[in-house]
Design an enzyme around this catalytic site. Sequence first.
Site, PDB file in Angstrom:
ATOM      1  CB  ILE A   9      -0.980   0.011   1.195  1.00 18.31           C
ATOM      2  CG1 ILE A   9      -2.053   1.085   0.990  1.00 18.31           C
ATOM      3  CG2 ILE A   9      -0.227   0.192   2.523  1.00 18.31           C
ATOM      4  CD1 ILE A   9      -3.216   0.993   1.938  1.00 18.31           C
ATOM      5  CB  THR A  10       3.966   2.297   1.624  1.00 18.57           C
ATOM      6  OG1 THR A  10       4.767   1.126   1.440  1.00 18.57           O
ATOM      7  CG2 THR A  10       3.282   2.241   2.974  1.00 18.57           C
ATOM      8  N   GLY A  11       3.483   1.728  -1.809  1.00 11.73           N
ATOM      9  CA  GLY A  11       4.091   1.915  -3.121  1.00 11.73           C
ATOM     10  C   GLY A  11       3.226   2.779  -4.027  1.00 11.73           C
ATOM     11  CD  GLN A  83      13.594  -6.051  -6.359  1.00  7.69           C
ATOM     12  OE1 GLN A  83      13.402  -4.836  -6.541  1.00  7.69           O
ATOM     13  NE2 GLN A  83      14.016  -6.839  -7.337  1.00  7.69           N
ATOM     14  CB  SER A 125       5.220  -7.568 -14.570  1.00  8.78           C
ATOM     15  OG  SER A 125       6.164  -6.816 -15.300  1.00  8.78           O
ATOM     16  CD  GLU A 127      10.479  -6.032 -17.615  1.00  5.68           C
ATOM     17  OE1 GLU A 127      11.327  -6.880 -17.950  1.00  5.68           O
ATOM     18  OE2 GLU A 127      10.521  -4.851 -17.999  1.00  5.68           O
ATOM     19  CE1 TYR A 149       9.120  -7.222 -10.490  1.00  5.92           C
ATOM     20  CE2 TYR A 149       9.039  -7.246 -12.884  1.00  5.92           C
ATOM     21  CZ  TYR A 149       8.467  -6.922 -11.672  1.00  5.92           C
ATOM     22  OH  TYR A 149       7.240  -6.299 -11.648  1.00  5.92           O
TER      23      TYR A 149
END
Length: 322
Positions: A9-11, A83, A125, A127, A149
């Site tokens: 939530i802080t991202g 991450q 993603s 990616e 990732y």
Amino acid sequence: MKTAFLTGITGQDGAYLAKFLLEKGYRVVGLVPRRSTVDRWRLEYLGIADEVEYRDGDILDLASLMRALKATQPDEVYHLAAQSFVGSSWEQPILTAQSTGMGVLHVLEAIRETNPAIKMYQASSSELYGLIQEPQQSEKTPFYPRSPYAVSKLFGYWMTKNYRESFQMYCCNGILFNHESPLRGLEFVTRKVTHAVARIVAKKQNELRLGNIHAKRDWGFAGDFVEAMWLMLQQEKPDDYVIATGKTSTVEDMCKIAFDYVGLNYKDYLVIDPDLYRPAEVDVLLGNPEKAKRELGWAPKTNLVELIHMMVEADLRRVAKG
């Protein structure tokens, strides 16, 4: 009142999604890992830090996830924590596999063990496509991940599908292409560029060092993309969706937009640094959002020029304030 439970939530995405859900009348609960300090600057930037509830817990600790879900009884879980910086994944592949890969499995297991009726959104993603197999990537395009990732995200993607099919859980993968905002971290190329522009204008920096400026990306605004996350969990049946603008631009194009906005020529400041190239490059990403448009009624509202101008403006204000 519905309750939404957000990891990460802080991202960037967590903050925009929390704001969106609060405006929809949700009770919003955020999972916050126990650290010496919790950085809530993005939530404060959007003016919602005091409107969100916080629960201690960590996606690497299944027991804490289960306790948090039992205590909050959410209707929807949005799993955003990971991450998330591709470049760091080569330096920290094990950590990336644990948080970005196994973290998804922990969330799925926590839901299955506490309340399988909870709807879950998994942040996948673009990616995943890596070495692209088709010029424009859709939900049917084969994956070819090119970083630790991306490989970790692929594990999370298939686990989400497996739990949906094995346990009839409502789990969706949102395959989001690059989405940026003034809340992006400085390690991401778009914010690195706009922050550099602001510092160059303020005479605090005299160059911008980048790697592969010919890489092409499909860039959208994170504030637009979080609506698609919510829409996925409002459908009758769970499914996976590509969320993208359907347009691609090079890193060089993006630089030009940012420097042009303040009346500067990017060529006077850009330095190519070979050390900033990825070990395995992803040259082109271009999403096909037709399924999301057709089934969710979603479409991006912000184009790349508007996005970069928004980010430059925000960084000009930040740098001016010191």
